[in-house]
Design a protein around this motif. Structure first.
Motif, PDB file in Angstrom:
ATOM      1  N   ALA A  49       0.846  -1.197   0.000  1.00  0.00           N
ATOM      2  CA  ALA A  49       0.000   0.000   0.000  1.00  0.00           C
ATOM      3  C   ALA A  49       0.878   1.242   0.000  1.00  0.00           C
ATOM      4  CB  ALA A  49      -0.910   0.005   1.229  1.00  0.00           C
ATOM      5  N   ASP A  50       0.288   2.355  -0.455  1.00  0.00           N
ATOM      6  CA  ASP A  50       0.969   3.650  -0.403  1.00  0.00           C
ATOM      7  C   ASP A  50       0.339   4.453   0.718  1.00  0.00           C
ATOM      8  OD1 ASP A  50       2.378   2.887  -2.629  1.00  0.00           O
ATOM      9  OD2 ASP A  50       0.967   3.843  -4.024  1.00  0.00           O
ATOM     10  N   MET A  51       1.190   5.036   1.537  1.00  0.00           N
ATOM     11  CA  MET A  51       0.677   5.765   2.685  1.00  0.00           C
ATOM     12  C   MET A  51       1.252   7.184   2.695  1.00  0.00           C
ATOM     13  SD  MET A  51       1.798   6.295   6.252  1.00  0.00           S
ATOM     14  CE  MET A  51       2.400   4.864   7.109  1.00  0.00           C
ATOM     15  N   ARG A  68       5.908   3.886   1.103  1.00  0.00           N
ATOM     16  CA  ARG A  68       5.339   2.671   0.539  1.00  0.00           C
ATOM     17  C   ARG A  68       5.551   1.541   1.546  1.00  0.00           C
ATOM     18  NH1 ARG A  68       8.852   2.012  -4.034  1.00  0.00           N
ATOM     19  NH2 ARG A  68       9.915   3.814  -3.159  1.00  0.00           N
ATOM     20  N   SER A  83       9.147  -0.609   4.956  1.00  0.00           N
ATOM     21  CA  SER A  83       8.606   0.715   4.646  1.00  0.00           C
ATOM     22  C   SER A  83       9.677   1.536   3.938  1.00  0.00           C
ATOM     23  CB  SER A  83       8.208   1.458   5.930  1.00  0.00           C
ATOM     24  OG  SER A  83       7.322   0.670   6.691  1.00  0.00           O
ATOM     25  N   ARG A 221      -9.891  -2.370   5.698  1.00  0.00           N
ATOM     26  CA  ARG A 221      -8.790  -1.428   5.872  1.00  0.00           C
ATOM     27  C   ARG A 221      -9.353  -0.014   5.816  1.00  0.00           C
ATOM     28  NH1 ARG A 221      -6.802  -5.440   7.064  1.00  0.00           N
ATOM     29  NH2 ARG A 221      -4.818  -6.410   6.499  1.00  0.00           N
ATOM     30  N   ASP A 223      -9.240   3.933   5.092  1.00  0.00           N
ATOM     31  CA  ASP A 223      -8.503   4.839   4.200  1.00  0.00           C
ATOM     32  C   ASP A 223      -7.770   5.910   4.998  1.00  0.00           C
ATOM     33  OD1 ASP A 223      -9.236   3.600   1.907  1.00  0.00           O
ATOM     34  OD2 ASP A 223     -10.803   5.021   1.337  1.00  0.00           O
ATOM     35  N   THR A 239      -3.102   8.557   5.514  1.00  0.00           N
ATOM     36  CA  THR A 239      -4.016   8.207   4.419  1.00  0.00           C
ATOM     37  C   THR A 239      -3.440   7.044   3.629  1.00  0.00           C
ATOM     38  OG1 THR A 239      -4.660  10.520   4.284  1.00  0.00           O
ATOM     39  CG2 THR A 239      -5.269   9.126   2.426  1.00  0.00           C
ATOM     40  N   TRP A 240      -4.266   6.020   3.401  1.00  0.00           N
ATOM     41  CA  TRP A 240      -3.811   4.806   2.701  1.00  0.00           C
ATOM     42  C   TRP A 240      -4.435   4.719   1.318  1.00  0.00           C
ATOM     43  CZ3 TRP A 240      -0.271   1.492   4.945  1.00  0.00           C
ATOM     44  CH2 TRP A 240      -0.007   1.709   6.291  1.00  0.00           C
ATOM     45  N   LYS A 241      -3.586   4.371   0.335  1.00  0.00           N
ATOM     46  CA  LYS A 241      -4.066   4.229  -1.041  1.00  0.00           C
ATOM     47  C   LYS A 241      -3.471   2.976  -1.674  1.00  0.00           C
ATOM     48  CE  LYS A 241      -4.917   9.001  -2.488  1.00  0.00           C
ATOM     49  NZ  LYS A 241      -4.136   9.894  -1.625  1.00  0.00           N
ATOM     50  N   TYR A 243      -4.192  -0.208  -1.969  1.00  0.00           N
ATOM     51  CA  TYR A 243      -4.037  -1.481  -1.262  1.00  0.00           C
ATOM     52  C   TYR A 243      -4.082  -2.648  -2.247  1.00  0.00           C
ATOM     53  CZ  TYR A 243      -3.979  -0.877   3.789  1.00  0.00           C
ATOM     54  OH  TYR A 243      -3.605  -0.633   5.077  1.00  0.00           O
TER      55      TYR A 243
END
Lengths: 263, 392
Positions: A49-51, A68, A83, A221, A223, A239-241, A243
């Motif tokens: 995931a991208d955070m 990431r 990470s 999960r 967001d 913020t998570w994107k 996934y």
């Protein structure tokens, strides 16, 4: 939902099964909720995931971290994670490798790209802030049932959601908290809110989850995760994107060599 | 043959367009170095302005199993012609296969665990003119094979080509009283700087203990001696065999560290070590700040004859991490010679401004330097340096 899970546990450990189910203590009910929440998390295998973390101080100044995250589920132990930092630019390429464990201290290494150096981090103290944010290392570490002892407090409706309110107490050493109070969604066994109390048992932080999405028809999960510190007025919005689950990561993606070639 | 070459070019071109843009990152920095006292040599100056460029281009393909990295470095110094220098820090292909990572080209490698000096770390030459703390390294041509297994991490190196250490020029500062002639270095090997060196390292990870064992055979990175010719010092590089051990142990909040080397050349065999601990206090003064304490003992059994000034010394350092939005950090410490009263002090502080600017301050002092010790030449070279860097 929680009763059968408890019953199974007690069948194994106690000859007084029937009696105990009837007279379930607050501690047993709290543990049962945690066990069920953990059971529902099992089997995701791996994820990427991208955070982004937006750090905000008392004056309203903000600074953004882009990270990431790769995670590998490890059966009967804490997860492994890698990470990699993309922003701010001066720490681009810096990477963290973590082997988390339930009660043993986590193993953690930091990669410094300018020196090409892998440095072992002493992770005995889990209460330190993660990259200057309001999240402590122990907040972002993988959440294993054995890391805490539990107590069920009450049922409560939070923003229209029926929740169990449970209290948990860190079982590992060097935690920054005496206790955490969590609002657990009754239907989905996912946390909606956690309130943290510091070593002096004073109110410290509130973590609020929002924008839950379901992946692989099973895994919830959020967001967004907002951590507000009530003592210093600072906050961090995570913020998570993007996934992705079961991407085929394995042990070989979580070692010194994969840390050194993290880009 | 010609057709094949065309085919290679064509496929390279096709693959790079298929991959899209190359990733560019790096930094540009302005530097100002200010000395507190007038120099010993009138050719030297009190204020040295300069700048540096550090661009990095990187491209990956084959589902991130292959990549190419180019990292260049250029430093301009207004007065020191030797410090005005360029270097390819990295120009390497990295291939990641099932069990092995293979690196071909110029690259950088770090070995070891201690903070005050890096005895075990021997692959790359020190870019001493860039910073006298020895942390800056020159790119090293290498063929490297690396594998991470249950039994540890094994790295094997073939190192064709030797890089000479950089030293300050006549107008440079700080520098030894005698100028070092880097144009006429002499070698024990008849292949001079084309000798092929070999190295191997194994790193074992045992939960709270990490053990590294290394072996190097080739031209030693630090000159074993200097010859005085025409009032200048000419470095002499000799063939060595070096065995290195580095050990790290986590015991509660303490991190214990040890590095030991045994080095043999045709003229001598000697041992040296660095050992100590790092201990961190978290959340000091009811703030999110950390305070790390580093104490390390430095020893070289050649004693006063050691080429390094650290024959019987103690490093004591404090590292403050403010854990704020700007990632502010301060490292300060002293290296004390236990045989003489010589003390070298240092402060390094950095802070981010906005999202992409970083300011770094560095100060070094040299006090009570005895006339017959290496640091005596630096007795009037206390300085403070500011770097303002823009990262992209």
């Amino acid at each position: 939902m929680n009763i059968p899970a408890t019953a199974v546990l007690l069948l194994i450990f106690s000859p007084l099964t029937v009696f105990n189910v009837i007279a379930e203590t607050a501690e047993e009910k709290g543990l049962a909720i945690a066990v069920e929440a953990d059971r529902r998390e099992n089997g995701f295998s791996d994820s990427t995931a991208d955070m982004t973390m937006e750090l905000r101080n008392q004056q309203g100044d903000t600074s953004v971290r882009e990270i990431r995250v790769k995670t590998l589920e490890v059966a009967n132990d804490g997860d492994k994670s890698l990470s990699i930092f993309d922003q701010p630019a001066d720490i681009k390429g810096t990477a963290f490798l973590t082997f988390s464990h339930a009660l043993e201290p986590d193993e953690q290494w930091l990669y410094l790209p300018s020196l090409k150096r892998v440095k072992r981090i002493n992770s005995k103290n889990k209460s330190g802030p993660f990259m200057g944010s309001e999240f402590a290392y122990e907040d972002i570490a993988s959440q294993e049932v054995a890391k805490y002892s539990y107590k069920y407090l009450r049922d409560e409706t939070l923003n229209g959601i029926d929740c169990f309110v449970i209290e948990r107490y860190p079982a590992y050493e060097h935690s920054g908290y005496t206790r955490q109070v969590g609002w657990i969604n009754k239907a989905e066994y996912r946390p909606e809110k956690i309130v943290f109390y510091d070593r002096k048992n004073s109110l410290l932080k509130t973590l609020t989850y929002s924008g839950y999405k379901k992946y692989l028809d099973q895994y919830w999960r959020a967001d967004q995760m907002l951590m507000e510190n009530h003592q210093n007025g600072k906050s961090t919005l995570m913020t998570w994107k993007n996934y992705q689950f079961r991407t085929g990561l394995d042990e070989g993606d979580f070692n010194h060599n994969s840390l050194k070639r993290a880009k | 043959m010609k057709l094949q070459l065309h085919f290679v070019f064509l496929s390279l071109l096709l693959s790079s367009t298929a991959l899209g843009a190359v990733e560019l990152s790096g930094n540009i920095s302005a530097q100002s170095r200010l000395f507190f006292s007038d120099p010993i040599d009138p050719d030297q100056h009190n204020h040295y302005p300069g700048f540096a460029l550090e661009p990095e281009i990187y491209q990956q393909w084959d589902d991130n199993r292959q990549r190419l990295t180019l990292a260049a470095f250029y430093r301009y110094d207004q007065y020191d012609d030797a410090r005005t220098h360029a270097d390819i820090r990295e120009l390497a292909w990295l291939g990641m296969f099932d069990q092995w990572d293979v690196t071909v080209g110029i690259s950088k490698v770090f070995w070891g665990v201690t903070e005050s000096q890096h005895l075990v770390d021997i692959i790359n030459q020190t870019d001493l003119v860039e910073n006298i703390d020895g942390e800056e390294k020159l790119g090293q041509p290498m063929l490297r094979f690396s594998t991470a297994q249950d039994w540890g991490i094994l790295d094997a190196f073939i190192l064709p080509g030797f890089r000479e250490r950089t030293f300050a020029g006549p107008e440079g500062r700080p520098r030894p009283a005698l100028i070092i002639d880097t144009d006429n270095a002499t070698y024990e090997s008849s292949d001079r700087d084309n000798h092929i060196d070999y190295a191997v390292r194994w790193l074992g990870l045992f939960d709270e203990i990490e053990l590294g064992l290394s072996y190097f055979s080739g031209t030693g990175r630090d000159p074993e001696s200097f010859q005085l010719i025409n009032n200048e010092l000419v470095p002499h590089y000799v063939l060595i065999k070096q065995v290195g051990i580095d050990l790290l142990a986590i015991v509660e909040a303490w991190t214990w560290k040890l590095e030991m080397i045994s080095r043999t050349s045709s003229a001598q065999t000697y041992q040296a070590m660095t050992g100590g601990f790092e201990y961190t206090l978290y959340g000091i003064f009811d703030s999110p700040s950390d305070l790390g304490i580093v104490i390390e003992y430095l020893y070289d059994d050649r004693g006063e004859l050691a080429s390094s000034p650290f024959q019987n010394d103690l490093t004591t350092a404090l590292r403050f991490g403010l854990n704020d939005i700007q990632s502010s950090e301060v490292l300060l410490g002293v290296i004390s010679d236990l045989d003489h009263s010589i003390t070298a002090g240092f402060i390094e502080a950095s802070r981010r401004i906005g999202d992409s600017i970083k300011i770094t301050l560095e100060a070094r002092t040299f006090s009570h330097t005895a006339a017959d010790r290496p640091l005596h030449d630096f007795r009037r070279d206390d300085f403070i340096q500011a770097d303002l860097a823009w990262y992209f």
